[in-house]
Design a protein around this motif. Structure first.
Motif, short mmCIF file in Angstrom:
data_model
loop_
_atom_site.label_atom_id
_atom_site.label_comp_id
_atom_site.label_asym_id
_atom_site.label_seq_id
_atom_site.Cartn_x
_atom_site.Cartn_y
_atom_site.Cartn_z
N ARG A 129 0.85 -1.19 0.00
CA ARG A 129 0.00 0.00 0.00
C ARG A 129 0.89 1.24 0.00
N ALA A 130 0.50 2.22 -0.79
CA ALA A 130 1.24 3.49 -0.82
C ALA A 130 0.24 4.62 -1.01
N ASP A 131 0.39 5.69 -0.22
CA ASP A 131 -0.48 6.86 -0.31
C ASP A 131 0.38 8.12 -0.29
N TRP A 132 -0.02 9.06 -1.10
CA TRP A 132 0.60 10.40 -1.07
C TRP A 132 -0.54 11.41 -1.07
N ALA A 133 -0.47 12.40 -0.17
CA ALA A 133 -1.51 13.43 -0.07
C ALA A 133 -0.86 14.80 -0.05
N TRP A 134 -1.58 15.75 -0.64
CA TRP A 134 -1.10 17.12 -0.76
C TRP A 134 -2.23 18.05 -0.35
N GLY A 135 -2.06 18.73 0.78
CA GLY A 135 -3.03 19.70 1.24
C GLY A 135 -2.67 21.09 0.76
N PHE A 136 -3.65 21.83 0.21
CA PHE A 136 -3.33 23.15 -0.32
C PHE A 136 -4.44 24.14 0.02
N ASP A 137 -4.01 25.37 0.34
CA ASP A 137 -4.92 26.39 0.84
C ASP A 137 -5.76 27.02 -0.26
N ASP A 138 -5.41 26.83 -1.52
CA ASP A 138 -6.22 27.40 -2.60
C ASP A 138 -7.64 26.87 -2.59
N PHE A 139 -7.84 25.69 -2.03
CA PHE A 139 -9.16 25.10 -1.97
C PHE A 139 -9.72 25.05 -0.56
N GLY A 140 -9.09 25.80 0.37
CA GLY A 140 -9.68 25.95 1.69
C GLY A 140 -8.93 25.33 2.84
N ALA A 141 -7.80 24.69 2.62
CA ALA A 141 -7.04 24.12 3.72
C ALA A 141 -6.38 25.22 4.54
N ASP A 142 -6.31 25.02 5.85
CA ASP A 142 -5.67 26.00 6.73
C ASP A 142 -4.16 26.01 6.56
N ALA A 143 -3.58 24.88 6.15
CA ALA A 143 -2.13 24.80 6.05
C ALA A 143 -1.74 23.98 4.84
N HIS A 144 -0.56 24.28 4.31
CA HIS A 144 -0.01 23.52 3.20
C HIS A 144 0.81 22.37 3.77
N TYR A 145 0.62 21.17 3.23
CA TYR A 145 1.37 20.02 3.74
C TYR A 145 1.44 18.95 2.66
N GLN A 146 2.37 18.04 2.87
CA GLN A 146 2.46 16.81 2.09
C GLN A 146 2.82 15.67 3.04
N PHE A 147 2.20 14.53 2.86
CA PHE A 147 2.61 13.36 3.63
C PHE A 147 2.52 12.11 2.78
N ALA A 148 3.26 11.08 3.20
CA ALA A 148 3.29 9.81 2.47
C ALA A 148 3.16 8.66 3.47
N ARG A 149 2.50 7.59 3.02
CA ARG A 149 2.38 6.36 3.81
C ARG A 149 2.75 5.19 2.91
#
Length: 457
Positions: free
Chosen positions: A298-318
């Motif tokens: 299993r592999a996941d990558w996520a990217w949070g971005f404030d242009d669409f309403g996120a409070d903070a910018h982040y990236q994480f992987a599992r």
């Protein structure tokens, strides 16, 4: 002539003593070895006899027609895409076996068989017959999990999952889960293939969750935050053969944390989150609990971005991987897991954690929190009975695990000083799902007793 073995008190109804009867027959045959040897022939004569006696295998017939007969609501094109046999091509017996297993593995049919009907010399018609299950097509699963460390750290979970299948000719499914207890959760997803082969799909979903986040200093609970969140998501994806899936999508989550207990100055906060993600799953492990063969990744990558309403910018992987091994009596699995924040920090609803049964057994559930996690477990289990030879029909297992894991605030420190843990458990593989009674213990003297009934979600 006949060689009569001395079966003593073994009778024709003593099926449970078949091994003893075989041993007695072998002894009787070996006692007459000299008489039997006089009847033997040379290896060359025996080979010549077999060549005269046995018919040479005929070449596979060329197919004139391939017909699929079924009584389900699924589209013919959806099912035919699982069959590789085609007119004017030779019948491939091994590939046909795999295709029939694939059809049966859809979970929609009670029986899948085939017929080969000769038409002209060297040619035939292939007919595949699939009978829909006499039960279903909708299903309910449930699970219960209880943990107690005998120091006030008890917790429980009860979950129910309802799956509606064959919603349409392309095999759409609607799966809803409800969970109450220490963690409360609701989710509902519509899985809808969008073309006849079922390879491409979309999956809209809604979710809600309420759960505790606990912070410890050593063995002392110093803070507890109740995290609550709700969200919506939309995925598009593709099935990768029989055992793989690739998804990408978007998720919007609204969450907040309410401080229930603190001695370290934490404050509650509201969190808006919006993310894009990519997810890959490959899993052909033969059993989710008592596995003996297969592997998973299993592999996941996520990217949070404030242009669409996120409070903070982040990236994480599992990333997680496992390999099962064993035979009819002994099984096991080696499983490793790694999670890391590549940029910023994990959002409140996704903070990596360890603790609980088979997740550092003996450590309280979710007691280890941080932005970087590494974990490994080696599990082994022994089947204690033969369900076909006794009145107790459920396979019973004795299991042990060795575990090591660490969760830290810095990636460079992860697994620098891992916590070691282990567990012993007794399990039953029943019609209701697996039943596990376990005892887990970790370094530092932490231990817990666990009871799990059915499949957990």
């Amino acid at each position: 002539g006949v060689i009569p073995p001395d079966l003593k008190d073994v009778t024709s109804t003593g099926c449970a003593r078949a091994a003893q009867a075989i041993e007695l027959g072998e002894r009787a045959a070996r006692a007459t070895a000299d008489r039997l040897r006089a009847l033997s022939v040379s290896p060359g004569e025996w080979t010549a006899f077999l060549a005269r006696q046995r018919r040479r295998p005929a070449p596979p017939p060329v197919l004139d027609r391939v017909e699929l007969r079924h009584d389900s609501a699924l589209a013919d094109a959806y099912l035919r895409s699982r069959l590789h046999a085609a007119p004017d091509e030779p019948l491939d017996a091994e590939r046909l076996r795999q295709d029939l297993e694939h059809l049966f593995g859809l979970g929609e049919f009670e029986r899948v068989t085939f017929e080969v009907l000769p038409t002209t010399p060297g040619r035939a018609e292939l007919r595949v017959l699939a009978r829909q299950r006499s039960w279903g097509p909708n299903y309910v699963n449930f699970g219960v999990q209880v943990a107690d460390d005998f120091e006030g750290g008890a917790g429980y979970q009860f979950g129910v999952q309802y799956t509606m299948r064959q919603l349409n000719a392309y095999g759409g499914e609607w799966r809803t889960r409800v969970q109450i207890g220490t963690e409360r959760r609701f989710s509902s997803e519509l899985y809808q293939p969008v073309e006849p082969t079922g390879t491409l799909f979309v999956a809209p979903r809604v979710l809600a969750r309420r759960f505790p986040l606990r912070a410890y200093q050593g063995d002392e609970l110093v803070a507890e935050v109740e995290a609550r969140g709700a969200g919506v998501g939309f995925d598009v994806g593709a099935q990768l053969g029989r055992f793989g899936e690739l998804r990408c999508g978007f998720e919007r989550v609204w969450a907040e944390g309410q401080v229930e207990l603190t001695s370290v100055g934490l404050e509650g906060e509201r969190i808006d989150d919006a993310r894009a993600f990519v997810s890959l799953r490959v899993d052909d492990v033969d059993d989710p609990v008592f596995a003996r063969e297969g592997q998973l990744f299993r592999a996941d990558w996520a990217w949070g971005f404030d242009d669409f309403g996120a409070d903070a910018h982040y990236q994480f992987a599992r990333v997680a991987a496992g390999k099962a091994f064993g035979n009819d009596d002994v099984g096991g699995i080696l499983f490793v897991r790694y999670e890391t924040a590549l940029e910023g920090a994990f959002p409140l609803t996704d903070v990596p954690s360890l603790g609980g049964l088979f997740q550092l057994s003996g450590v309280p559930v979710g007691a280890r929190l941080g932005d970087h996690l590494a974990f490994a477990i080696l599990a082994g289990y022994w089947q204690l009975n033969d369900p076909e030879a006794g009145p107790f029909s459920a396979p019973a297992y004795l299991g042990v695990t060795l575990e090591a894991g660490d969760v830290t605030a810095r990636r460079s420190q992860v697994f620098a000083d891992p916590t070691l843990a282990a567990s012993v458990s007794f399990g039953l593989d029943t019609l209701l799902g697996p039943i596990l009674l376990g005892y887990g213990f970790a370094e530092g003297g932490r231990d817990s007793v666990y009871l799990s009934v059915g499949f957990t979600f």
